[in-house]
Design a protein around this motif. Sequence first.
Motif, PDB file in Angstrom:
ATOM      1  N   GLY A  51    -139.579  -3.387 -12.330  1.00 42.16           N
ATOM      2  CA  GLY A  51    -139.694  -1.959 -12.023  1.00 42.16           C
ATOM      3  C   GLY A  51    -138.512  -1.487 -11.213  1.00 42.16           C
ATOM      4  N   ARG A  52    -138.106  -0.195 -11.412  1.00 43.84           N
ATOM      5  CA  ARG A  52    -136.936   0.329 -10.716  1.00 43.84           C
ATOM      6  C   ARG A  52    -137.093   1.824 -10.483  1.00 43.84           C
ATOM      7  NH1 ARG A  52    -130.657  -0.761 -11.795  1.00 43.84           N
ATOM      8  NH2 ARG A  52    -129.766   1.072 -10.772  1.00 43.84           N
ATOM      9  N   TRP A  53    -136.710   2.283  -9.262  1.00 44.46           N
ATOM     10  CA  TRP A  53    -136.682   3.702  -8.923  1.00 44.46           C
ATOM     11  C   TRP A  53    -135.330   4.012  -8.283  1.00 44.46           C
ATOM     12  CZ3 TRP A  53    -140.836   0.667  -8.955  1.00 44.46           C
ATOM     13  CH2 TRP A  53    -142.028   1.145  -9.493  1.00 44.46           C
ATOM     14  N   ASP A  54    -134.723   5.151  -8.660  1.00 47.32           N
ATOM     15  CA  ASP A  54    -133.416   5.535  -8.140  1.00 47.32           C
ATOM     16  C   ASP A  54    -133.450   6.960  -7.602  1.00 47.32           C
ATOM     17  OD1 ASP A  54    -131.356   3.331  -9.049  1.00 47.32           O
ATOM     18  OD2 ASP A  54    -132.697   3.662 -10.751  1.00 47.32           O
ATOM     19  N   SER A  55    -132.651   7.194  -6.544  1.00 45.34           N
ATOM     20  CA  SER A  55    -132.474   8.566  -6.067  1.00 45.34           C
ATOM     21  C   SER A  55    -131.635   9.343  -7.070  1.00 45.34           C
ATOM     22  CB  SER A  55    -131.802   8.568  -4.692  1.00 45.34           C
ATOM     23  OG  SER A  55    -130.504   7.985  -4.770  1.00 45.34           O
ATOM     24  N   GLU A  56    -131.673  10.670  -6.963  1.00 41.17           N
ATOM     25  CA  GLU A  56    -130.976  11.517  -7.931  1.00 41.17           C
ATOM     26  C   GLU A  56    -129.483  11.241  -7.968  1.00 41.17           C
ATOM     27  OE1 GLU A  56    -130.543  16.287  -9.068  1.00 41.17           O
ATOM     28  OE2 GLU A  56    -131.728  15.641  -7.338  1.00 41.17           O
ATOM     29  N   ASP A  57    -128.889  10.952  -6.796  1.00 38.15           N
ATOM     30  CA  ASP A  57    -127.445  10.708  -6.760  1.00 38.15           C
ATOM     31  C   ASP A  57    -127.082   9.255  -7.067  1.00 38.15           C
ATOM     32  OD1 ASP A  57    -128.253   9.375  -4.487  1.00 38.15           O
ATOM     33  OD2 ASP A  57    -127.149  10.642  -3.082  1.00 38.15           O
ATOM     34  N   GLY A  58    -128.074   8.400  -7.304  1.00 41.68           N
ATOM     35  CA  GLY A  58    -127.819   7.017  -7.662  1.00 41.68           C
ATOM     36  C   GLY A  58    -127.366   6.127  -6.530  1.00 41.68           C
ATOM     37  N   GLN A  59    -127.477   6.616  -5.292  1.00 40.94           N
ATOM     38  CA  GLN A  59    -126.991   5.863  -4.140  1.00 40.94           C
ATOM     39  C   GLN A  59    -128.082   5.090  -3.409  1.00 40.94           C
ATOM     40  OE1 GLN A  59    -123.578   5.641  -3.546  1.00 40.94           O
ATOM     41  NE2 GLN A  59    -123.711   6.627  -5.552  1.00 40.94           N
ATOM     42  N   ASN A  60    -129.322   5.193  -3.869  1.00 37.21           N
ATOM     43  CA  ASN A  60    -130.449   4.510  -3.231  1.00 37.21           C
ATOM     44  C   ASN A  60    -131.371   3.990  -4.324  1.00 37.21           C
ATOM     45  OD1 ASN A  60    -129.911   5.635  -0.318  1.00 37.21           O
ATOM     46  ND2 ASN A  60    -129.901   7.405  -1.681  1.00 37.21           N
ATOM     47  N   ALA A  79    -128.686 -10.876  -6.578  1.00 35.86           N
ATOM     48  CA  ALA A  79    -127.895  -9.823  -5.929  1.00 35.86           C
ATOM     49  C   ALA A  79    -126.426 -10.231  -5.807  1.00 35.86           C
ATOM     50  CB  ALA A  79    -128.476  -9.511  -4.555  1.00 35.86           C
ATOM     51  N   ARG A  80    -126.174 -11.491  -5.487  1.00 35.39           N
ATOM     52  CA  ARG A  80    -124.785 -11.945  -5.345  1.00 35.39           C
ATOM     53  C   ARG A  80    -124.017 -11.816  -6.656  1.00 35.39           C
ATOM     54  NH1 ARG A  80    -127.519 -16.053  -2.265  1.00 35.39           N
ATOM     55  NH2 ARG A  80    -127.059 -15.849  -0.042  1.00 35.39           N
ATOM     56  N   SER A  81    -124.718 -12.007  -7.779  1.00 31.44           N
ATOM     57  CA  SER A  81    -124.040 -11.962  -9.069  1.00 31.44           C
ATOM     58  C   SER A  81    -123.848 -10.542  -9.569  1.00 31.44           C
ATOM     59  CB  SER A  81    -124.849 -12.755 -10.106  1.00 31.44           C
ATOM     60  OG  SER A  81    -126.105 -12.137 -10.360  1.00 31.44           O
ATOM     61  N   ALA A  82    -124.554  -9.569  -8.982  1.00 29.33           N
ATOM     62  CA  ALA A  82    -124.505  -8.202  -9.503  1.00 29.33           C
ATOM     63  C   ALA A  82    -123.930  -7.193  -8.517  1.00 29.33           C
ATOM     64  CB  ALA A  82    -125.923  -7.757  -9.909  1.00 29.33           C
ATOM     65  N   THR A  83    -123.527  -7.645  -7.333  1.00 29.83           N
ATOM     66  CA  THR A  83    -123.012  -6.727  -6.312  1.00 29.83           C
ATOM     67  C   THR A  83    -121.730  -7.279  -5.714  1.00 29.83           C
ATOM     68  OG1 THR A  83    -124.199  -7.735  -4.453  1.00 29.83           O
ATOM     69  CG2 THR A  83    -125.385  -6.061  -5.722  1.00 29.83           C
ATOM     70  N   ARG A  84    -121.073  -6.458  -4.914  1.00 32.45           N
ATOM     71  CA  ARG A  84    -119.944  -6.909  -4.110  1.00 32.45           C
ATOM     72  C   ARG A  84    -120.278  -6.736  -2.636  1.00 32.45           C
ATOM     73  NH1 ARG A  84    -116.360  -4.329  -8.054  1.00 32.45           N
ATOM     74  NH2 ARG A  84    -116.075  -2.561  -6.645  1.00 32.45           N
ATOM     75  N   GLY A  85    -119.728  -7.626  -1.829  1.00 34.32           N
ATOM     76  CA  GLY A  85    -119.936  -7.535  -0.388  1.00 34.32           C
ATOM     77  C   GLY A  85    -121.326  -7.905   0.066  1.00 34.32           C
ATOM     78  N   PRO A 132    -122.744  -1.926  -6.051  1.00 33.76           N
ATOM     79  CA  PRO A 132    -122.624  -0.487  -6.342  1.00 33.76           C
ATOM     80  C   PRO A 132    -123.280   0.427  -5.311  1.00 33.76           C
ATOM     81  CG  PRO A 132    -124.345  -1.457  -7.669  1.00 33.76           C
ATOM     82  CD  PRO A 132    -123.698  -2.595  -6.945  1.00 33.76           C
ATOM     83  N   LEU A 133    -124.095  -0.160  -4.437  1.00 35.63           N
ATOM     84  CA  LEU A 133    -124.666   0.614  -3.337  1.00 35.63           C
ATOM     85  C   LEU A 133    -124.005   0.169  -2.050  1.00 35.63           C
ATOM     86  CD1 LEU A 133    -128.482   0.555  -4.229  1.00 35.63           C
ATOM     87  CD2 LEU A 133    -126.747   2.214  -4.917  1.00 35.63           C
ATOM     88  N   ASN A 134    -123.578   1.125  -1.260  1.00 33.05           N
ATOM     89  CA  ASN A 134    -122.913   0.823   0.010  1.00 33.05           C
ATOM     90  C   ASN A 134    -123.886   1.129   1.144  1.00 33.05           C
ATOM     91  OD1 ASN A 134    -121.186   0.348   2.092  1.00 33.05           O
ATOM     92  ND2 ASN A 134    -119.951   2.196   1.807  1.00 33.05           N
ATOM     93  N   GLY A 135    -124.482   0.091   1.688  1.00 33.15           N
ATOM     94  CA  GLY A 135    -125.422   0.323   2.776  1.00 33.15           C
ATOM     95  C   GLY A 135    -126.288  -0.885   3.033  1.00 33.15           C
ATOM     96  N   ASP A 136    -127.301  -0.676   3.873  1.00 34.68           N
ATOM     97  CA  ASP A 136    -128.220  -1.742   4.246  1.00 34.68           C
ATOM     98  C   ASP A 136    -129.349  -1.847   3.236  1.00 34.68           C
ATOM     99  OD1 ASP A 136    -126.806  -2.273   6.600  1.00 34.68           O
ATOM    100  OD2 ASP A 136    -127.840  -0.653   7.646  1.00 34.68           O
ATOM    101  N   GLY A 137    -129.908  -3.031   3.145  1.00 33.52           N
ATOM    102  CA  GLY A 137    -131.036  -3.250   2.252  1.00 33.52           C
ATOM    103  C   GLY A 137    -131.980  -4.287   2.810  1.00 33.52           C
TER     104      GLY A 137
END
Length: 307
Positions: free
Chosen positions: A32-41, A65-71, A98-103
């Motif tokens: 399952g997946r939910w995204d904000s309108e701007d795609g940043q969350n 996550a390591r295989s699909a993200t940077r940093g 692709p998301l810059n922030g905390d998780g």
Amino acid sequence: MQGWETTEVDGLSFLVRSDWTRGDVEGQVWTGRWDSEDGQNRLLVASDLEADDAYAAIEIAMDAARSATRGYAPVGTRTAERVGDLLVVRQDYRTSWPLNGDGTVWCVSSGNRHALVDLSGADVSAEERDGVGASFSVSESFAQEASAVATSAAPQDAPEGTALLERSGVRLAVPEGWYDTDGIEGSERWTVGWAMIDDDEIIQARLLVAPSMPQESVSLALAQIEVDHQAGSLDGYTMRSRTPLTLAGMTEAVRTDFVSGDAGEDQGCLWVFTDGTTVAAVQYNCVGQLDTSVRDAVENTLAFVTV
């Protein structure tokens, strides 16, 4: 929380932003997946993940996550708590793309059923992540399915392929065929040990036991071992995660997963534990990837033996 609503996926209920849109799922982990309108969350859910335990499920999420993200980098200490009949394990992290922030990724576990929830994005506050983490509940069907699966062996049972051995007051499962090495020669700490040695007489994996640490607490003993490793007792030592454990007979126990070697190509884990009187440590490290069945056998059988 204002602006958040409860939703449910395959028996797991949790909070999701009411203005986020459910979209297509990418990869093999998430359902399952939910995204904000701007795609940043984003919020991801895996409703029933095949894993040995809750901690292995978290590792699967982190590897994905390591295989699909940077940093991607874990932040802080991994935590585990009981919420009713559920075990909830939490690991915070950061990413830059692709998301810059905390998780935060959580494993919600009941018996041998493990579900994952992952929430991240630049606009998600720490308070909102705490709120989502406090919202988990499961339906009766989720709990029934979980309880129908056999639980792990009792601490006194030796898992298949291992033998329960006791040295200097510490008992644990040791794989059959491993050689008794008496620890590390000259070490005042690692005085007990076994190793898997190949035909060329090269150690491929080893278990080391420190039956009695001089420090008065788990945290101090762990800190001293890590300081020594970083000073050269284990080349390339780098902590990956730290997990508080609930072990039979122990008042406190922590497992630290780590990598070592020149390029971080070798894996291992370190347990430090106490019964309130004695602080001891056990280390399992390998050339290359560790064997999770050995890790679990050791962890499920750690015990002090009263002489």
